[in-house]
Design a protein around this motif. Structure first.
Motif, short mmCIF file in Angstrom:
data_model
loop_
_atom_site.label_atom_id
_atom_site.label_comp_id
_atom_site.label_asym_id
_atom_site.label_seq_id
_atom_site.Cartn_x
_atom_site.Cartn_y
_atom_site.Cartn_z
N GLY A 95 47.60 34.09 41.39
CA GLY A 95 48.38 35.09 40.66
C GLY A 95 47.92 35.30 39.24
O GLY A 95 48.72 35.74 38.39
N GLY A 96 46.65 35.03 38.95
CA GLY A 96 46.12 35.20 37.60
C GLY A 96 46.45 34.05 36.67
O GLY A 96 46.18 34.14 35.47
N LYS A 97 47.00 32.96 37.20
CA LYS A 97 47.39 31.83 36.36
C LYS A 97 46.25 30.85 36.11
O LYS A 97 46.35 30.00 35.23
N SER A 98 45.16 30.94 36.90
CA SER A 98 44.05 30.02 36.76
C SER A 98 43.08 30.48 35.67
O SER A 98 43.15 31.61 35.19
N ILE A 99 42.16 29.59 35.32
CA ILE A 99 41.11 29.91 34.35
C ILE A 99 40.38 31.18 34.77
O ILE A 99 40.10 31.41 35.94
N GLY A 100 40.06 32.03 33.79
CA GLY A 100 39.17 33.17 34.04
C GLY A 100 37.74 32.69 33.94
O GLY A 100 37.18 32.59 32.84
N GLY A 101 37.13 32.35 35.08
CA GLY A 101 35.82 31.72 35.10
C GLY A 101 34.67 32.72 35.07
O GLY A 101 34.81 33.86 34.61
N LEU A 102 33.51 32.28 35.59
CA LEU A 102 32.30 33.07 35.46
C LEU A 102 32.35 34.39 36.22
O LEU A 102 31.71 35.36 35.80
N GLN A 103 33.08 34.45 37.32
CA GLN A 103 33.20 35.74 38.01
C GLN A 103 33.91 36.77 37.16
O GLN A 103 33.77 37.97 37.38
N HIS A 104 34.66 36.31 36.19
CA HIS A 104 35.36 37.19 35.25
C HIS A 104 34.50 37.47 34.02
O HIS A 104 34.31 38.62 33.61
N LEU A 105 33.95 36.41 33.42
CA LEU A 105 33.22 36.54 32.17
C LEU A 105 31.85 37.17 32.37
O LEU A 105 31.36 37.89 31.49
N VAL A 106 31.22 36.87 33.51
CA VAL A 106 29.88 37.38 33.83
C VAL A 106 30.00 38.10 35.17
O VAL A 106 29.71 37.54 36.22
N ALA A 107 30.42 39.33 35.12
CA ALA A 107 30.90 40.03 36.30
C ALA A 107 29.76 40.66 37.11
O ALA A 107 28.72 41.04 36.57
N ASP A 108 30.01 40.79 38.43
CA ASP A 108 29.07 41.51 39.30
C ASP A 108 28.92 42.96 38.85
O ASP A 108 27.83 43.53 38.90
N LEU A 109 30.03 43.56 38.41
CA LEU A 109 30.05 44.95 37.97
C LEU A 109 30.54 45.00 36.53
O LEU A 109 31.74 45.18 36.27
N PRO A 110 29.66 44.82 35.57
CA PRO A 110 30.09 44.70 34.17
C PRO A 110 30.44 46.01 33.50
O PRO A 110 30.81 46.01 32.32
#
Length: 319
Positions: A142-157
């Motif tokens: 539900g968005g409560k976890s760490i925003g990891g590499l899939q978020h910071l270094v995105a497939d579609l930036p």
């Protein structure tokens, strides 16, 4: 309902509190990315605030100029700094003791031996949870976890918001991407190094360059198979981390089972951070007794997030 012996609860709380620094160190040293960030001093505790802030330099100073003689200088204001803001994320793991376990482990020595085993389980649980979250997309749980590499270094930036900054509007905030399909190339052991060369070139700024590569099972295997005939590329166990890796263009290449199989991240770890809260870095709370159970619960808490201060120097290879 009777509660477990209060002296046992105090022993559990005290032991866990004394163990918190060792637990944090064990978690950092369990994962090659965390070990690298820790070695660089990029596990940077934060003291508070509504958000985690990272200061960014997003433009050069516009007043710079070559001049001659009495030519006037440009003394206008030059806005070159902004901040990215990241949400706080919270994690909890508990050590519990029931009244039955108290009876089965009579005496402080027995409780301490039992406690060591429970702490070991809590440590494994915490380090596995954190290691997995390093690759999260900021939507898990539900968005409560760490925003990891899939978020910071995105497939579609070119879309989405990172650190409160809209990447669709701010080109300078986008990470670099090499997509095999967009380039009509089939991912394989003969093409993976070309993709890595492209990411390296796109993220190089003077002496700044990718120093950490991390691949999932498929892409790491492609890279490993491409490098094995050239033993000069192989690196022995890393003295500072204890993880085996390959050397590639001044960086180290690691496998991580938590990464997507068809992803390879190229990171400049000077600009990647883990930001725990200074007062909630696996801190132990007092043992609590539920009103309807013959048990005690001792919570351990962590708060923080992963952040990045320069998105354009990070890259990802996808299919």
């Amino acid at each position: 309902m009777p509660a477990p012996n209060s002296s046992y609860s105090e022993l559990i709380t005290t032991t866990l509190d004394n163990y918190r620094d060792e637990l944090a160190d064990n978690i950092l040293n369990h994962n090659p990315l965390l070990a690298r960030l820790n070695k660089k001093g990029n596990v940077d505790p934060a003291t508070g605030g509504s958000k985690l802030l990272e200061n960014l330099m997003y433009a050069e100073n516009g007043t710079a100029l070559w001049y001659s003689g009495y030519e006037t200088w440009d003394v206008s204001s030059s806005d070159v700094l902004t901040s990215a803001n990241f949400d706080w994320k919270q994690f909890n793991v508990n050590v519990t003791m029931s009244g039955l376990e108290e009876m089965q482990n009579n005496g402080k020595a027995a409780v301490f031996n039992w406690l060591k085993a429970r702490i070991r389980v809590a440590e494994i649980t915490a380090r596995n949870a954190v290691a997995a979250a390093l690759f999260y997309s900021n939507t898990e749980n539900g968005g409560k976890s760490i925003g990891g590499l899939q978020h910071l270094v995105a497939d579609l930036p070119t879309s989405g918001t990172v650190g409160g900054i809209d990447r669709s509007a701010q080109v300078w905030w986008r990470n670099q991407t090499y997509d095999f399909s967009d380039n009509s190339v089939t991912a394989s052991s003969t093409t993976i190094t070309h993709a890595m060369n492209e990411i390296y070139r796109r993220t190089m700024r003077g002496t700044d360059h990718v120093d950490f590569w991390c691949g999932g099972g498929t892409y790491f295997t492609y890279f490993e198979e491409s490098m094995q005939p050239n033993q000069r590329f192989m690196s022995s166990t890393r003295g500072e981390t204890g993880f085996n890796s390959y050397a590639y263009k001044g960086g180290d290449v690691f496998f991580d089972e938590n990464a997507n199989a068809t992803r390879m991240y190229g990171l400049n770890t000077d600009y990647v951070f883990l930001r725990p809260h200074v007062d909630k870095n696996f801190v132990t709370m007092k043992a609590r007794t539920p009103v309807n159970q013959d048990a005690s619960v001792t919570p351990m808490l962590w708060g923080g997030n992963m952040t990045v201060s320069n998105g354009s120097l990070q890259g990802i290879i996808v299919a």
